[in-house]
Design a protein around this motif. Structure first.
Motif, short mmCIF file in Angstrom:
data_model
loop_
_atom_site.label_atom_id
_atom_site.label_comp_id
_atom_site.label_asym_id
_atom_site.label_seq_id
_atom_site.Cartn_x
_atom_site.Cartn_y
_atom_site.Cartn_z
N ASN A 2 11.75 10.14 -7.86
CA ASN A 2 11.33 8.80 -8.25
C ASN A 2 11.67 7.82 -7.14
O ASN A 2 12.83 7.48 -6.94
N GLN A 3 10.65 7.41 -6.40
CA GLN A 3 10.86 6.43 -5.33
C GLN A 3 10.10 5.17 -5.70
O GLN A 3 8.91 5.22 -5.99
N SER A 4 10.79 4.05 -5.68
CA SER A 4 10.11 2.79 -5.97
C SER A 4 10.03 1.97 -4.69
O SER A 4 10.79 2.18 -3.75
N LEU A 5 9.11 1.06 -4.69
CA LEU A 5 8.95 0.18 -3.53
C LEU A 5 10.08 -0.84 -3.49
O LEU A 5 10.59 -1.25 -4.54
N PRO A 6 10.44 -1.29 -2.31
CA PRO A 6 11.47 -2.33 -2.20
C PRO A 6 11.02 -3.61 -2.93
O PRO A 6 9.82 -3.90 -3.02
N GLN A 7 11.96 -4.38 -3.42
CA GLN A 7 11.66 -5.57 -4.20
C GLN A 7 10.81 -6.57 -3.41
O GLN A 7 9.91 -7.18 -3.97
N ASP A 8 11.08 -6.73 -2.12
CA ASP A 8 10.30 -7.69 -1.34
C ASP A 8 8.83 -7.28 -1.24
O ASP A 8 7.93 -8.11 -1.25
N VAL A 9 8.56 -5.99 -1.21
CA VAL A 9 7.18 -5.50 -1.20
C VAL A 9 6.53 -5.76 -2.55
O VAL A 9 5.38 -6.22 -2.64
N LEU A 10 7.25 -5.48 -3.63
CA LEU A 10 6.73 -5.75 -4.98
C LEU A 10 6.45 -7.23 -5.17
O LEU A 10 5.43 -7.61 -5.76
N ASP A 11 7.34 -8.09 -4.66
CA ASP A 11 7.15 -9.54 -4.77
C ASP A 11 5.91 -9.98 -4.00
O ASP A 11 5.13 -10.82 -4.49
#
Length: 130
Positions: A2-11
């Motif tokens: 499970n890899q999620s995108l960094p928060q700054d990318v999601l923002d």
């Protein structure tokens, strides 16, 4: 795994989605500002009432045949601004009008006053196709 995108990318993705969700309304608002500056006679039914009542950019299409016929009697600033606006509606027709104005590139828009530059910038920023 499970890899999620960094928060700054999601923002950033969320900001872009919001921008493009709001783009049609923002484009219409900028388009109406441009019409108020250029003159209602060149757009839609050519009336102030038509401008006020319009809910869609489709109701405020430029009157390209009329512009083609009278472009020569307008000031250079009016010609440039109207031609640039037409280019958002129809790139071919707008491009032909801009060529008649001796438009060589984006830097030529520097000859417009601040109010007109802001309209063109907002139209470009919120353009989502015609």
């Amino acid at each position: 795994m499970n890899q999620s995108l960094p928060q700054d990318v999601l923002d950033q993705i969320a900001r872009e989605i919001l921008h493009f969700d709001n783009a049609p309304a923002a484009f219409l608002e900028a388009w109406k500002r441009g019409i108020q500056i250029a003159g209602v006679e060149w757009f839609g039914d050519g009336t102030h009432a038509g401008l006020q009542q319009a809910k869609s950019k489709w109701e405020l299409r430029p009157n390209v045949p009329r512009l083609n016929d009278t472009l020569g009697v307008l000031s250079s600033g009016q010609r440039m601004f109207l031609s640039a606006m037409v280019s958002f509606y129809n790139a071919d027709e707008g491009g032909a009008l801009l060529k008649r104005c001796q438009f060589e590139g984006l830097a030529d828009l520097g000859g417009l006053d601040l109010e007109r530059r802001k309209v063109i910038a907002d139209l470009l920023l919120h353009y989502h196709g015609w």
